[in-house]
Write an enzyme that holds these catalytic residues in place. Structure first.
Site, PDB file in Angstrom:
ATOM      1  N   HIS A 102      -7.442  -5.620  -0.388  1.00  9.92           N
ATOM      2  CA  HIS A 102      -6.315  -4.980  -0.423  1.00  9.92           C
ATOM      3  C   HIS A 102      -5.381  -5.507   0.823  1.00  9.92           C
ATOM      4  CE1 HIS A 102      -3.703  -1.502  -0.832  1.00  9.92           C
ATOM      5  NE2 HIS A 102      -3.985  -1.157   0.427  1.00  9.92           N
ATOM      6  N   GLU A 109      -8.940  -4.997  -4.904  1.00  9.69           N
ATOM      7  CA  GLU A 109      -8.292  -4.035  -4.206  1.00  9.69           C
ATOM      8  C   GLU A 109      -9.380  -3.265  -3.071  1.00  9.69           C
ATOM      9  OE1 GLU A 109      -5.286  -3.684  -3.517  1.00  9.69           O
ATOM     10  OE2 GLU A 109      -4.106  -4.432  -5.205  1.00  9.69           O
ATOM     11  N   SER A 124       0.743  -1.219  -0.055  1.00  8.88           N
ATOM     12  CA  SER A 124      -0.163   0.013   0.108  1.00  8.88           C
ATOM     13  C   SER A 124       0.872   1.261   0.078  1.00  8.88           C
ATOM     14  CB  SER A 124      -1.082  -0.135   1.060  1.00  8.88           C
ATOM     15  OG  SER A 124      -1.901   0.759   0.986  1.00  8.88           O
TER      16      SER A 124
END
Length: 571
Positions: A460, A347, A232
């Site tokens: 995610h 995601e 991330s």
């Protein structure tokens, strides 16, 4: 699939350990004694602790909270990091360090684990520290690869201790280092000049990498074989370090998991207006950068983190980013080191929607709602309002039901925030001669069923627990611990630890017993990672063509039409 538990070779590096106790498990009236390894570094001696890992006899020496820079407190609050000072005696590195100042409530709401759990440690401005996880077995003359982890959290939240590196160190036979960097306004608010330089959070990580170069050898690490990796915002920082000239030579491989600096979620900011906006919110407004900074220095740090709605991002035209990242990419201003990068297949499945407070809106999402919620994201990409319905048409067919509308929205946000930037970035690197290995993580962790809707796939950051050996962590309260993993999931974790550590060791994730992972070439092959991993071709080919060819062409046509309309009006 080949059993990976016996695949990775045993220890391979030199380390002179001074232990406080010579016997690890000598039982006394007070119970078993604990080994406390000590290491001499150029700055002083540190004392850590030793931990075990499930399903292996290998032990790991853990050192927590070692400073890699001077504490950024007092007049140093908004300064670039300074080299650390040596200390006298033995520094206790057996307890978890404080996290950098942040909004703890926001951190709790941004869980990156599999079990809705998170450890909260005290927060402090004195937080520029790193943790080291090193296998105890040693072979004279060898050094282990070093894997430096950079945590995510939107540059606003997170900590080095949230990721326990003990299992990856044990199974991968690598030295794992997790670093902290200043967050929020402390790491990124800038006046655009010397009074408050920007990109301080990035510079903190550079300082940590410099510390690794000069100090990791006594811990068994090879300073000439350093891999930076992150997820991330951490992956975004990895790609930023890759492009920045001041980090040249500090690492030799890079891994970005669902995070690239060219994402729309991390646009460069205009520093002075943002600084003024924030300063006004805390009664420090001034037309003078020097006065503004002096006022902010007088404020309590914990009061400053309470302020909301401040834009936090990087700036350009400084020592870290002399030009925009897109320009550095296009001009191939980067080293041709091996790069492994990828995304998940969902995601925006749940976590990011929850942190953005839009999860509840998915239940009754109409086409009009989809367009309205997407407008701010598309506006950042400079899509004219008149063209935005074209984007919705690409993702949503007429007559789609609510579940299809929800998925279209999730796919749209995932594409523009992570997948398309990752694919474009990977092609720039491939064309410049970098060995590139691309993946899509596709497995839905079994623990998701406890707290995520059934429609969530590989959300995610869901690969983190597999990369860090979550099923094998002895501390089951750890953020990435995955004690309820199935046997197939344990095997997947072993495989991914082997792939990531093999890449750190050789620059190539392929090895004996591992699924074949083709290097990215003109065929655009990549690895689909799951319980049964396989090779894929041209990830998101249709969507990539839409965003890189079809939509830009439509926008150009729209602009030409607007100009042609203006000419008669002016006449």
């Amino acid at each position: 699939m080949t059993n990976m538990r016996t695949m990775i070779p045993a220890g391979s590096s030199v380390l002179v350990w001074v232990t406080c106790l010579l016997l690890a498990f000598v039982t006394t009236v007070t119970g078993p004694k604990v080994i406390q390894p000590e290491v001499d570094t150029p700055l002083g001696r540190v004392r850590g602790r030793q931990v075990g890992v499930k399903d292996t006899d290998r032990m790991v020496n853990v050192f927590l909270g070692i400073p890699f820079a001077q504490a950024p407190v007092g007049p140093l609050r908004f300064s670039a990091p300074l080299p650390p000072q040596p200390w006298e005696g033995v520094r206790d590195a057996s307890i978890n360090p404080p996290m950098c100042l942040q909004d703890v409530e926001k951190m709790i709401n941004s869980r990156f684990g599999l079990n809705e759990k998170i450890k909260i440690f005290p927060i402090s401005e004195d937080c520029l520290t790193l943790n080291i996880y090193s296998p105890t077995e040693i072979t004279a003359g060898d050094k282990r690869p070093v894997m430096v982890w950079i945590h995510g959290g939107s540059l606003l939240v997170g900590s080095s201790t949230s990721q326990d590196g003990s299992a990856l160190a044990a199974y991968g036979d690598v030295v794992v280092v997790t670093v902290q960097y200043r967050l929020g306004i402390f790491g990124f608010l800038s006046t655009g000049d010397k009074h408050m330089p920007g990109n301080r959070g990035f510079l903190d990580v550079v300082a940590a990498l410099r510390w690794v170069q000069g100090n990791i050898a006594p811990f068994g690490g090879d300073p000439n074989c350093v891999t930076i990796f992150g997820n991330s915002a951490g992956g975004m920082i990895v790609s930023s370090l890759f492009l920045s000239p001041i980090s040249a030579g500090l690492f030799h491989r890079a891994i970005s998991q669902s995070g690239i600096v060219t994402t729309i979620m991390m646009e460069d900011m205009k520093p002075w207006p943002e600084a003024q906006n924030f300063a006004n919110s805390v009664a420090c407004g001034s037309a003078s950068p020097a006065e503004l900074v002096q006022c902010l220095l007088q404020k309590e740090g914990k009061d400053l983190i309470k302020q909301k709605n401040v834009n936090i991002s990087y700036i350009v035209n400084d020592s870290f980013f002399p030009q925009r990242p897109e320009k550095l990419l296009a001009d191939q201003q980067f080293p041709t080191v091996p790069y492994l990068l990828g995304v998940t297949n969902h995601e925006f499945g749940w976590l990011l929607l929850k942190s953005l407070n839009i999860l509840d809106k998915l239940e009754h999402l109409s086409r009009e709602d989809l367009l309205e919620i997407s407008r701010p994201f598309l506006a950042i990409m400079e899509v004219p309002p008149e063209i935005m319905p074209t984007v919705i048409d690409e993702y949503l067919d007429n007559g789609s039901d609510q579940s299809a509308t929800r998925y279209a929205f999730q796919e749209l946000l995932g594409d523009i925030s992570f997948i398309i930037p990752t694919l474009n970035f990977s092609k720039y690197l491939r064309d410049a001669g970098c060995p590139v290995f691309l993946y899509e993580f596709q497995h839905t962790p079994s623990s998701f069923a406890k707290f995520k809707p059934a429609w969530v796939k590989a959300d995610h950051a869901s690969e983190n627990s597999f990369v860090f050996g979550g099923p094998f962590l002895t501390d089951e309260s750890s953020l990435l611990a995955f004690p309820e993993a199935t046997e197939e999931e344990k095997q997947l974790s072993l495989t991914m630890m082997a792939q990531w550590s093999q890449f750190a060791r050789t620059g190539n994730p392929n090895g004996k017993g591992l699924p074949p992972w083709p290097q990215l070439n003109q065929l655009e092959q990549y690895l689909e990672i799951g319980l049964e991993s396989r090779t894929g071709v041209k990830l998101k080919k249709g969507r990539l063509q839409f965003w890189t060819e079809t939509l830009p062409r439509k926008i150009q046509e729209w602009h030409r039409e607007q100009r042609s309309r203006k000419v008669p009006e002016e006449l």
